[in-house]
Design an enzyme around this catalytic site. Structure first.
Site, mmCIF file in Angstrom:
data_model
loop_
_atom_site.group_PDB
_atom_site.id
_atom_site.type_symbol
_atom_site.label_atom_id
_atom_site.label_comp_id
_atom_site.label_asym_id
_atom_site.label_seq_id
_atom_site.Cartn_x
_atom_site.Cartn_y
_atom_site.Cartn_z
ATOM 1 N N ARG A 1 13.488 -3.680 7.450
ATOM 2 C CA ARG A 1 12.328 -3.292 8.459
ATOM 3 C C ARG A 1 12.370 -4.396 9.580
ATOM 4 O O ARG A 1 12.344 -5.556 9.311
ATOM 5 C CB ARG A 1 11.110 -3.182 7.895
ATOM 6 C CG ARG A 1 10.051 -2.957 8.863
ATOM 7 C CD ARG A 1 8.602 -2.250 8.053
ATOM 8 N NE ARG A 1 7.501 -2.682 8.860
ATOM 9 C CZ ARG A 1 6.412 -2.228 8.601
ATOM 10 N NH1 ARG A 1 6.259 -1.393 7.502
ATOM 11 N NH2 ARG A 1 5.185 -2.504 8.998
ATOM 12 N N HIS B 1 -0.188 -0.504 0.326
ATOM 13 C CA HIS B 1 -0.504 0.880 0.756
ATOM 14 C C HIS B 1 -0.398 1.739 -0.673
ATOM 15 O O HIS B 1 -0.363 1.124 -1.796
ATOM 16 C CB HIS B 1 0.777 1.329 1.337
ATOM 17 C CG HIS B 1 0.814 0.445 2.831
ATOM 18 N ND1 HIS B 1 1.897 0.844 3.619
ATOM 19 C CD2 HIS B 1 -0.007 -0.534 3.538
ATOM 20 C CE1 HIS B 1 1.796 -0.342 4.797
ATOM 21 N NE2 HIS B 1 0.744 -0.674 4.502
ATOM 22 N N ASP C 1 -4.956 3.334 10.921
ATOM 23 C CA ASP C 1 -3.819 2.615 10.122
ATOM 24 C C ASP C 1 -4.305 2.217 8.578
ATOM 25 O O ASP C 1 -5.686 1.867 8.593
ATOM 26 C CB ASP C 1 -3.348 1.391 10.541
ATOM 27 C CG ASP C 1 -2.021 1.010 10.521
ATOM 28 O OD1 ASP C 1 -1.699 0.706 9.147
ATOM 29 O OD2 ASP C 1 -1.233 1.007 11.313
ATOM 30 N N SER D 1 3.907 1.629 7.759
ATOM 31 C CA SER D 1 3.732 2.080 9.181
ATOM 32 C C SER D 1 5.083 2.481 9.994
ATOM 33 O O SER D 1 4.662 2.951 10.722
ATOM 34 C CB SER D 1 2.901 0.694 9.910
ATOM 35 O OG SER D 1 1.387 0.499 9.389
ATOM 36 N N ASP E 1 -1.235 6.658 9.320
ATOM 37 C CA ASP E 1 -0.019 6.588 8.985
ATOM 38 C C ASP E 1 0.374 6.709 7.636
ATOM 39 O O ASP E 1 1.661 6.735 7.243
ATOM 40 C CB ASP E 1 0.522 5.457 9.790
ATOM 41 C CG ASP E 1 0.025 4.013 9.347
ATOM 42 O OD1 ASP E 1 -1.071 4.111 8.983
ATOM 43 O OD2 ASP E 1 0.433 3.034 9.831
ATOM 44 N N ARG F 1 1.885 -8.471 -0.990
ATOM 45 C CA ARG F 1 1.183 -7.622 0.089
ATOM 46 C C ARG F 1 1.620 -5.893 -0.160
ATOM 47 O O ARG F 1 0.535 -5.235 0.027
ATOM 48 C CB ARG F 1 1.496 -8.052 1.454
ATOM 49 C CG ARG F 1 0.740 -7.411 2.647
ATOM 50 C CD ARG F 1 1.247 -8.174 3.968
ATOM 51 N NE ARG F 1 0.564 -7.531 5.227
ATOM 52 C CZ ARG F 1 -0.519 -7.701 5.705
ATOM 53 N NH1 ARG F 1 -1.581 -8.651 5.102
ATOM 54 N NH2 ARG F 1 -0.992 -7.086 6.830
HETATM 55 C C1 3PG Z 1 2.975 -5.563 6.727
HETATM 56 O O1 3PG Z 1 3.956 -5.747 7.346
HETATM 57 O O2 3PG Z 1 1.980 -5.928 6.982
HETATM 58 C C2 3PG Z 1 2.810 -4.708 5.334
HETATM 59 O O3 3PG Z 1 4.093 -5.022 4.477
HETATM 60 C C3 3PG Z 1 3.108 -3.251 5.468
HETATM 61 O O4 3PG Z 1 2.027 -2.766 6.415
HETATM 62 P P1 3PG Z 1 2.103 -1.690 7.603
HETATM 63 O O5 3PG Z 1 3.310 -0.673 7.361
HETATM 64 O O6 3PG Z 1 0.714 -0.757 7.637
HETATM 65 O O7 3PG Z 1 2.619 -2.533 8.799
HETATM 66 CO CO CO Z 2 -0.085 -2.028 6.093
#
Ligand code: 3PG
Ligand code: CO
Length: 553
Positions: free
Chosen positions: A282, A497, A24, A77, A467, A166
């Site tokens: 999401r 990311h 990841d 992800s 990913d 984040r």
């Molecule tokens: C998270 O939810 O931690 C980040 O916004 C995105 O990280 P992930 O797509 O790697 O889960």
């Molecule tokens: Co992430």
């Protein structure tokens, strides 16, 4: 009726163990001190890259290659694992919401009509991540929804914000809150009683995932529904600025706050008759709150009060559980995933990660479906993650445990596919702690070694990929690619990311001789991996899958 039978591959044998390893947050970028993968000792991944050039390549993991609206959208992800598992590119939540808002269709569908019934006499609450990261939500979509709802009769609106830091730079929450406040004040000028009612940092308030820590959701519930929080302010911008002044404070972990009126009373608790929309598209970090808002029976924490509301998600977050039952935009319908095909063709499957990424190799991999397809042929193992810490404190996370579980599954002879997600590069990368991320990358590399050693022992095949990018670039760059230095004289650390491509490596003693990467799929993306894996199991992928990356010379 779906015909599940896959055609035999004309050249590749069946019966080989295939290990599918997803690192990841492991992209490919030029070397440099902010490339933690480069700085870390990663002999296993290095040797995959350097020893068999026709068995290592890069694929696209961002933008339209994974169903996101534009090429400026970094990978994530959800879309990454969806593409890896489904083998096709679906317009993803971000895009579907854009389209529904642009055409106005969102207002004609069932979900909006349902919540609209509350507008005349009750409050509309919007809860979600205040961000322009485009991973879980987008501020411009929230702004459009506010406008659309107010034009369609919402007279009292309360927004419950979660600050990001984040998927976007830390500190941007202030600008985002200012933008939102401006919109709300314009609505007020039109006679609509609209304001921010509560807030908190996404990682500390509300947005937990895969049931790692229900207290996170409870903190949000207390502020959003009950109107109770340790911090009270008159204004959200002021709240965020003030709370950020505490030592080590950041957007991701801001404590919960509520906005109060002159009499000290919370301005926006959620009460009977109100409408609530969770505006994230999401799923993973919204399903826990969705359960708390929707389920009559609920024992994860004491809700104190369970208001009778009209609740809709921006999307339906879980197709299998039908959660939530009302939603504004239909999610991508991801069907006939590679996992379902392979199980139906006899492939016994083992999938494993630690809690914070467990749903990635199961739920997202299987097209946003909970549970497995056939419990006699599949085993999904979740290793409990540490909770209540930020992962730079323990950057090795459960990488070794995941490696060992995969090793045992491979050696057991009970499985044909062993699939894991190794979270370190991503989870530690998101903390912005460069030194810890270097430790994280080394641990991930060691876990890969454990798995490849087991593949070697059983004469199997491996596919190692990722990913999306994260740990390979930890700094915000200008157009020329130079690190941007902030007002404080320090480089701006990138917690999010990236847009980088990710590696795909194949090999192992079971790989038939003559198998190599084709040269005619130069723009290959994550969705091409599914057909590739099906080939390695001895099958040809269905016609509508993105083409395989390999050929047999
Ligand atoms: C998270 O939810 O931690 C980040 O916004 C995105 O990280 P992930 O797509 O790697 O889960
Ligand atoms: Co992430």
């Amino acid at each position: 009726e779906v015909s599940w039978k896959l055609a035999d591959h004309p050249k590749l044998p069946k019966g080989k163990l295939v290990a599918v390893v997803v690192l990841d947050g492991w992209g490919d970028a030029s070397p440099g001190k902010y490339n933690c993968i480069h700085v870390a000792e990663t002999p296993t991944m290095d040797s995959l890259k350097n020893t068999a050039p026709d068995k290592w390549r890069l694929v696209r993991a961002h933008g339209t290659a994974v169903g996101l609206p534009t090429e400026d959208d970094m990978g994530n992800s959800e879309v990454g694992h969806n593409a890896l598992g489904a083998g096709r590119i679906y317009a993803q939540g971000a895009k579907l919401v854009d389209l529904a808002l642009a055409s106005g269709k969102i207002y004609d569908d069932e979900g909006f009509k349902y919540i609209k019934e509350s507008f005349a006499n009750n409050t509309l609450h919007l809860i979600g991540l205040m961000s322009d990261g485009g991973v879980h939500s987008r501020l411009d979509q929230l702004q459009l929804l506010l406008k659309g709802a107010s034009e369609r009769g919402a007279k009292k609106i309360r927004v419950h914000v979660l600050t990001d830091g984040r998927d976007v730079l830390d500190g941007t929450s202030v600008t985002h809150a200012e933008t939102l406040e401006k919109d709300l004040s314009e609505l007020r000028a039109k006679g609509i009683d609209a304001q921010i009612a509560s807030g908190g940092g996404r990682m500390y308030v509300t947005m937990d995932r895969y049931e790692n820590d229900w207290q996170v959701v409870k903190r949000g519930w207390d502020a959003q529904v009950l109107g109770e929080a340790p911090h009270k302010f008159k204004n959200a911008v002021e709240a965020i600025k003030k709370l950020r002044e505490a030592p080590n404070a950041n957007d991701q972990y801001l404590p919960p706050f509520v906005i109060v009126d002159d009499g000290g009373k919370a301005v926006g608790p959620i009460v009977d008759g109100d409408a609530v929309v969770t505006v994230n598209f999401r799923a993973d970090r919204m399903t826990m709150l969705a359960q708390a808002l929707e389920y009559e029976k609920f024992d994860k924490f004491d809700r104190v009060r369970f208001p009778k509301i009209r609740y809709a998600g921006m999307l339906q977050y879980d197709g299998e559980l039908k959660l939530p039952s009302h939603y504004l935009v239909s999610p991508p319908l991801i069907e006939r995933t590679s996992g379902e095909y392979l199980v139906n063709n006899g492939i016994r499957t083992f999938a494993c990660s630690e809690t914070v990424k467990f749903g990635h190799v199961t739920f997202f991999w299987n097209g946003n479906r909970s549970g497995c397809f056939n419990s006699e042929k599949e085993e999904y193992v979740e290793i409990p993650s540490d909770s209540g810490i930020t992962f730079n404190e323990k950057p090795k996370m459960k990488a070794f445990e995941i490696g060992e579980k995969a090793r045992d599954a491979i050696l057991s002879g009970k499985f044909d596919q062993v699939r894991v997600n190794i979270p370190n590069g991503d989870m530690v990368g998101h903390t912005g702690d460069v030194d810890a991320t270097i430790v994280a990358c080394k641990a991930a590399d060691e876990a890969v070694k454990t798995i490849l050693d087991a593949v070697e022992k059983v004469g199997g095949i491996y596919v190692v990929t990722a990913d999306h990018g994260n740990a390979e670039d930890m700094v915000k760059r200008d157009k020329k690619g130079e690190p941007i230095v902030g007002k404080d004289g320090k480089v701006q650390i990138l917690t999010s990311h990236t847009l980088q491509p990710v590696p795909v490596a194949i090999g192992g003693p079971g790989l038939a001789s003559g198998v190599k990467f084709r040269k005619d799929v130069p723009n290959g993306g994550l969705a091409n991996v599914a057909a590739t894996v099906m080939n390695l199991h001895g099958f040809v992928a269905p016609d509508d899958y993105e083409t395989t990356l390999i050929e047999v010379a």
